[in-house]
Motif scaffolding. Structure first.
Motif, PDB file in Angstrom:
ATOM      1  N   VAL A  75     -22.565 -25.686 -12.569  1.00 28.94           N
ATOM      2  CA  VAL A  75     -21.477 -25.007 -11.871  1.00 28.94           C
ATOM      3  C   VAL A  75     -21.302 -25.659 -10.513  1.00 28.94           C
ATOM      4  CG1 VAL A  75     -20.783 -22.863 -10.715  1.00 28.94           C
ATOM      5  CG2 VAL A  75     -21.729 -22.786 -13.027  1.00 28.94           C
ATOM      6  N   VAL A  76     -20.069 -26.007 -10.158  1.00 31.07           N
ATOM      7  CA  VAL A  76     -19.744 -26.458  -8.805  1.00 31.07           C
ATOM      8  C   VAL A  76     -19.140 -25.273  -8.065  1.00 31.07           C
ATOM      9  CG1 VAL A  76     -18.315 -27.969  -7.394  1.00 31.07           C
ATOM     10  CG2 VAL A  76     -19.399 -28.859  -9.464  1.00 31.07           C
ATOM     11  N   CYS A  77     -19.755 -24.905  -6.957  1.00 35.11           N
ATOM     12  CA  CYS A  77     -19.257 -23.799  -6.138  1.00 35.11           C
ATOM     13  C   CYS A  77     -18.538 -24.367  -4.919  1.00 35.11           C
ATOM     14  CB  CYS A  77     -20.389 -22.876  -5.694  1.00 35.11           C
ATOM     15  SG  CYS A  77     -19.815 -21.546  -4.603  1.00 35.11           S
ATOM     16  N   GLY A  78     -17.216 -24.370  -4.981  1.00 34.08           N
ATOM     17  CA  GLY A  78     -16.404 -24.734  -3.836  1.00 34.08           C
ATOM     18  C   GLY A  78     -15.803 -23.489  -3.206  1.00 34.08           C
ATOM     19  N   GLN A  79     -16.620 -22.465  -3.035  1.00 30.66           N
ATOM     20  CA  GLN A  79     -16.189 -21.193  -2.439  1.00 30.66           C
ATOM     21  C   GLN A  79     -16.683 -21.124  -1.005  1.00 30.66           C
ATOM     22  OE1 GLN A  79     -14.254 -18.338  -3.311  1.00 30.66           O
ATOM     23  NE2 GLN A  79     -14.619 -18.172  -1.114  1.00 30.66           N
ATOM     24  N   GLY A  80     -15.756 -21.048  -0.065  1.00 35.15           N
ATOM     25  CA  GLY A  80     -16.131 -20.974   1.331  1.00 35.15           C
ATOM     26  C   GLY A  80     -16.729 -19.630   1.708  1.00 35.15           C
ATOM     27  N   THR A  81     -17.312 -19.585   2.894  1.00 36.60           N
ATOM     28  CA  THR A  81     -18.053 -18.411   3.362  1.00 36.60           C
ATOM     29  C   THR A  81     -17.380 -17.772   4.570  1.00 36.60           C
ATOM     30  OG1 THR A  81     -19.438 -19.899   4.673  1.00 36.60           O
ATOM     31  CG2 THR A  81     -20.258 -19.258   2.506  1.00 36.60           C
ATOM     32  N   ALA A  82     -17.818 -16.556   4.884  1.00 32.13           N
ATOM     33  CA  ALA A  82     -17.264 -15.814   6.016  1.00 32.13           C
ATOM     34  C   ALA A  82     -17.685 -16.453   7.339  1.00 32.13           C
ATOM     35  CB  ALA A  82     -17.742 -14.369   5.965  1.00 32.13           C
ATOM     36  N   PRO A  83     -16.802 -16.437   8.321  1.00 31.25           N
ATOM     37  CA  PRO A  83     -17.143 -16.992   9.639  1.00 31.25           C
ATOM     38  C   PRO A  83     -18.291 -16.242  10.315  1.00 31.25           C
ATOM     39  CG  PRO A  83     -14.763 -16.641   9.419  1.00 31.25           C
ATOM     40  CD  PRO A  83     -15.425 -15.959   8.244  1.00 31.25           C
ATOM     41  N   ALA A  84     -18.903 -16.893  11.298  1.00 31.32           N
ATOM     42  CA  ALA A  84     -20.017 -16.282  12.023  1.00 31.32           C
ATOM     43  C   ALA A  84     -19.604 -15.011  12.750  1.00 31.32           C
ATOM     44  CB  ALA A  84     -20.604 -17.285  13.017  1.00 31.32           C
ATOM     45  N   ALA A  85     -18.337 -14.933  13.154  1.00 33.77           N
ATOM     46  CA  ALA A  85     -17.863 -13.757  13.897  1.00 33.77           C
ATOM     47  C   ALA A  85     -17.385 -12.630  12.998  1.00 33.77           C
ATOM     48  CB  ALA A  85     -16.725 -14.171  14.833  1.00 33.77           C
ATOM     49  N   ALA A  86     -17.421 -12.835  11.683  1.00 35.51           N
ATOM     50  CA  ALA A  86     -16.910 -11.836  10.745  1.00 35.51           C
ATOM     51  C   ALA A  86     -17.999 -10.825  10.426  1.00 35.51           C
ATOM     52  CB  ALA A  86     -16.406 -12.520   9.478  1.00 35.51           C
ATOM     53  N   THR A  87     -18.014  -9.736  11.131  1.00 37.61           N
ATOM     54  CA  THR A  87     -18.992  -8.675  10.893  1.00 37.61           C
ATOM     55  C   THR A  87     -18.269  -7.359  10.628  1.00 37.61           C
ATOM     56  OG1 THR A  87     -19.150  -8.026  13.225  1.00 37.61           O
ATOM     57  CG2 THR A  87     -20.625  -9.797  12.463  1.00 37.61           C
ATOM     58  N   ILE A  88     -18.962  -6.438   9.962  1.00 37.50           N
ATOM     59  CA  ILE A  88     -18.392  -5.122   9.713  1.00 37.50           C
ATOM     60  C   ILE A  88     -18.076  -4.417  11.025  1.00 37.50           C
ATOM     61  CG2 ILE A  88     -18.908  -2.830   8.787  1.00 37.50           C
ATOM     62  CD1 ILE A  88     -20.502  -4.211   6.566  1.00 37.50           C
ATOM     63  N   ASN A 450     -21.560  -6.786  -1.899  1.00 40.40           N
ATOM     64  CA  ASN A 450     -20.394  -7.544  -1.442  1.00 40.40           C
ATOM     65  C   ASN A 450     -20.020  -7.180  -0.009  1.00 40.40           C
ATOM     66  OD1 ASN A 450     -18.272  -9.441  -1.867  1.00 40.40           O
ATOM     67  ND2 ASN A 450     -16.835  -7.774  -2.242  1.00 40.40           N
ATOM     68  N   SER A 451     -20.992  -6.717   0.766  1.00 50.44           N
ATOM     69  CA  SER A 451     -20.732  -6.386   2.165  1.00 50.44           C
ATOM     70  C   SER A 451     -20.360  -7.626   2.962  1.00 50.44           C
ATOM     71  CB  SER A 451     -21.975  -5.747   2.804  1.00 50.44           C
ATOM     72  OG  SER A 451     -22.273  -4.506   2.222  1.00 50.44           O
ATOM     73  N   LEU A 452     -19.421  -7.449   3.865  1.00 54.42           N
ATOM     74  CA  LEU A 452     -19.059  -8.534   4.766  1.00 54.42           C
ATOM     75  C   LEU A 452     -20.238  -8.871   5.662  1.00 54.42           C
ATOM     76  CD1 LEU A 452     -16.934 -10.402   6.132  1.00 54.42           C
ATOM     77  CD2 LEU A 452     -16.398  -8.463   7.645  1.00 54.42           C
ATOM     78  N   ARG A 453     -20.579 -10.130   5.701  1.00 55.88           N
ATOM     79  CA  ARG A 453     -21.581 -10.612   6.655  1.00 55.88           C
ATOM     80  C   ARG A 453     -21.347 -12.092   6.891  1.00 55.88           C
ATOM     81  NH1 ARG A 453     -25.565 -13.625   4.142  1.00 55.88           N
ATOM     82  NH2 ARG A 453     -25.801 -13.290   1.883  1.00 55.88           N
ATOM     83  N   PRO A 454     -21.677 -12.601   8.073  1.00 56.12           N
ATOM     84  CA  PRO A 454     -21.475 -14.023   8.352  1.00 56.12           C
ATOM     85  C   PRO A 454     -22.203 -14.900   7.343  1.00 56.12           C
ATOM     86  CG  PRO A 454     -21.971 -12.828  10.371  1.00 56.12           C
ATOM     87  CD  PRO A 454     -22.196 -11.864   9.241  1.00 56.12           C
ATOM     88  N   GLY A 455     -21.515 -15.917   6.858  1.00 56.66           N
ATOM     89  CA  GLY A 455     -22.120 -16.877   5.943  1.00 56.66           C
ATOM     90  C   GLY A 455     -22.152 -16.454   4.495  1.00 56.66           C
ATOM     91  N   ALA A 456     -21.631 -15.265   4.168  1.00 56.30           N
ATOM     92  CA  ALA A 456     -21.626 -14.794   2.790  1.00 56.30           C
ATOM     93  C   ALA A 456     -20.365 -15.260   2.068  1.00 56.30           C
ATOM     94  CB  ALA A 456     -21.710 -13.274   2.739  1.00 56.30           C
TER      95      ALA A 456
END
Length: 590
Positions: A75-88, A450-456
């Motif tokens: 599997v190739v995962c080309g799915q980007g992640t949440a920014p460092a400032a993206a917090t709940i 699936n909680s929002l957290r940086p880098g997820a």
């Protein structure tokens, strides 16, 4: 120029995708000596150009592949992640929002598609960067015919573009007007972006060149422009308010595409391979496990009982998706637990002769399932929805793209690029594309997988498929469709395996889709018991389903699904099929 055409005769391979120009481009690659991975990359970049309402350069790209050289599925995962400032806390407390908006720059995550395609090209492909990009650049510079779905997508958001997103109005409107169907549409700024990437990445060595291209994109001028755009003006989004983006150049620089082991499930003489639970791929596998436990093989294909069982198994599998899937999960071996036979036998007992109106996730590892709360909120007037599948409330039919390729050596790839839709966020004028908005799919509750957290990674609906038969690579398939992807793909697969239909017959068969569970996209609506069915279904089947308690809503006869597939069968023949729905899907080979 691409490599010289090989001097051999016979099979070059097969391609099927959601757009005829992408399929034709990929076939050209195969005919000129490229392999399935070169062809898929070329097609993927063409899809960004010609289906801008369905995918874009700042979207994402998951793929499942079989390599003859490696003798392995990856599997190739080309799915980007949440920014460092993206917090709940930032979204809820600082911005006062209960959900992540569906449009604008605030829900942007790292654009993963470019890195995913480059990883596929470098590790398994053979062509140079300029060779695979020349097809997309050619269509972006010289133009392509505006498809009805593209024109409709632009028309749906044209007023918002004119009023609130002027950079998008400049990019997509022709002197303020929606492009006419069949008119020539050009993406000149995007062509210039890719041409600059090629110039700045030029190296004598192919691998070094691809590494340099990734560096240009994620740490060079592309990342700089994205950083500048997100930090500048705030933009109106589905909340009705204006917000700045959180994505930065540092977020871009710290991300890279990955190669992962697939999830899999054996169903009779077939084994199906999917992504892990950061996507919805395991939903397909768990539906197979539930159908197996419920005795699907003893039920006549296409009967009301058969469709009822598919719908009810889907409700259970998608309930588990809502409770357990995500990149923040803490349960070890989650997918094997979800696919365990004893677990699914116990779950299948819940299926009876009547339609369930409940969302019933199971308990995993002794834990109580956590269903996120979805407050039903509407988009502010005039700013659209974040969902790619926009229908009665300003949306077009269909979303996302798909491409399947098998080459003469037996390599096989299934990819579902998506995101960065033209209506996702304002166009970045210096780059010629807009950002993706996958952060809308995160949950704003602590403790959920699936909680929002940086880098997820956000739990997406993207779900390419690859299957073996009798222990040999056999079938690559998939479809656009958001939450419907693993419903339409499952119905297709069962039509072939259980119903004995050919690939094209299975794609052309009447389709249905459940809206029972919460949608993955803003505003996360659900309609318990509702099932949409193409009007081509036999009236007796529909009446039987209604007697069982299903809320059947008839829709147009050729309106659900955009499947495509390629196969490498045991009889030595290669086959391909594409969808007539939408008039753009195309299968080709020789």
């Amino acid at each position: 120029m691409p490599p010289t055409r090989p001097t051999l005769t016979g099979n070059f391979g097969m391609v099927a995708s959601t757009h005829w120009l992408a399929s034709s481009s990929a076939m050209s690659v195969l005919e000129n000596g490229g392999n399935a991975f070169d062809a898929a990359v070329a097609a993927g970049f063409v899809l960004q150009v010609v289906e801008p309402n369905l995918s874009g350069p700042a979207g994402e790209m998951p793929a499942v592949l079989w390599s003859e050289r490696d003798q392995r599925v990856d599997v190739v995962c080309g799915q980007g992640t949440a920014p460092a400032a993206a917090t709940i806390e930032h979204i809820r407390n600082d911005l006062g929002l209960d959900v992540v908006p569906g449009t604008g720059t605030l829900p942007a995550v790292v654009p993963g598609a470019f890195g995913g395609w480059m990883l596929l090209l470098q590790r398994w492909g053979t062509w140079r960067l300029a060779d695979v990009l020349r097809y997309a650049i050619g269509y972006a510079r010289d133009g392509f015919p505006t498809a009805p779905l593209v024109a409709q997508a632009i028309e749906n958001v044209a007023d918002m573009f004119r009023t609130d997103w002027p950079t998008s109005a400049a990019a997509w409107l022709d002197h303020g007007q929606v492009p006419a169907v069949g008119s020539r549409l050009r993406r000149l700024r995007l062509a210039e972006t890719y041409e600059r990437v090629i110039r700045e990445a030029a190296r004598p060595d192919r691998d070094a060149e691809i590494d340099a291209a990734v560096d240009v994109w994620y740490r060079g001028f592309v990342a700089d422009e994205i950083d500048r755009f997100c930090q500048s003006d705030p933009w109106i989004d589905t909340s009705g308010e204006c917000h700045r983006g959180l994505l930065t150049g540092d977020d871009m620089a710290g991300w890279s595409a990955t190669v992962e082991a697939p999830a899999s499930f054996a169903f009779g003489d077939c084994t199906v391979f999917k992504t892990d639970a950061w996507g919805q791929g395991p939903v397909f596998l768990q539906q197979l496990a539930l159908l197996d436990a419920a005795g699907i093989r003893s039920i006549p294909y296409g009967s009301a009982e058969y469709i009822h069982l598919l719908l009810e198994a889907g409700k259970l599998a998608f309930a588990d998706r809502e409770a357990w899937y995500g990149d923040s999960g803490t349960i070890d071996d989650l997918v094997p637990r979800l696919l365990d036979r004893s677990y699914n036998c116990a779950r299948a007992v819940l299926i009876d002769d009547t339609a369930s109106l409940e969302l019933r996730p199971g308990s995993i590892a002794g834990r109580v399932p956590h269903l996120p709360r979805h407050d039903l909120v509407g988009a502010a007037r005039g700013v659209g929805y974040g969902e790619p599948t926009l229908g009665t409330r300003g949306h077009v039919s269909g979303d996302t793209c798909h491409v399947d390729v098998v080459d003469r050596w037996g390599n096989m790839v299934s990819a579902t690029p998506s995101g960065g839709w033209l209506h996702s966020s304002p166009d970045i004028p210096s780059l010629g594309f807009c950002l993706g908005t996958r952060a809308q799919m995160f949950c704003l509750e602590h403790g959920h997988p699936n909680s929002l957290r940086p880098g997820a990674r956000p739990r997406t609906t993207l779900t390419p498929s690859l299957a073996f038969r009798d222990g040999r690579p056999w079938l690559a398939f998939g479809t656009p469709g958001g939450d419907q992807q693993d419903q339409w793909s499952l119905a297709f697969f069962c039509a072939v395996v259980l119903g004995g239909l050919s690939l094209q017959e299975a794609i052309d068969a009447p389709a249905f889709t459940s809206e029972h569970f919460p949608g993955s996209f803003y505003p996360h609506e659900s309609h318990p018991g509702r099932v949409r069915m193409e009007s081509r279904f036999d009236a007796a089947v529909v009446d039987d389903l209604r007697r069982r308690g299903h809320d059947v809503v008839p829709v147009a006869p050729w309106s659900l699904g955009r499947l495509s597939a390629v196969s490498r069968d045991g009889d030595g023949f290669y086959r391909a099929a594409a969808n007539a729905r939408g008039d753009l899907g195309y299968a080709v080979g020789r």
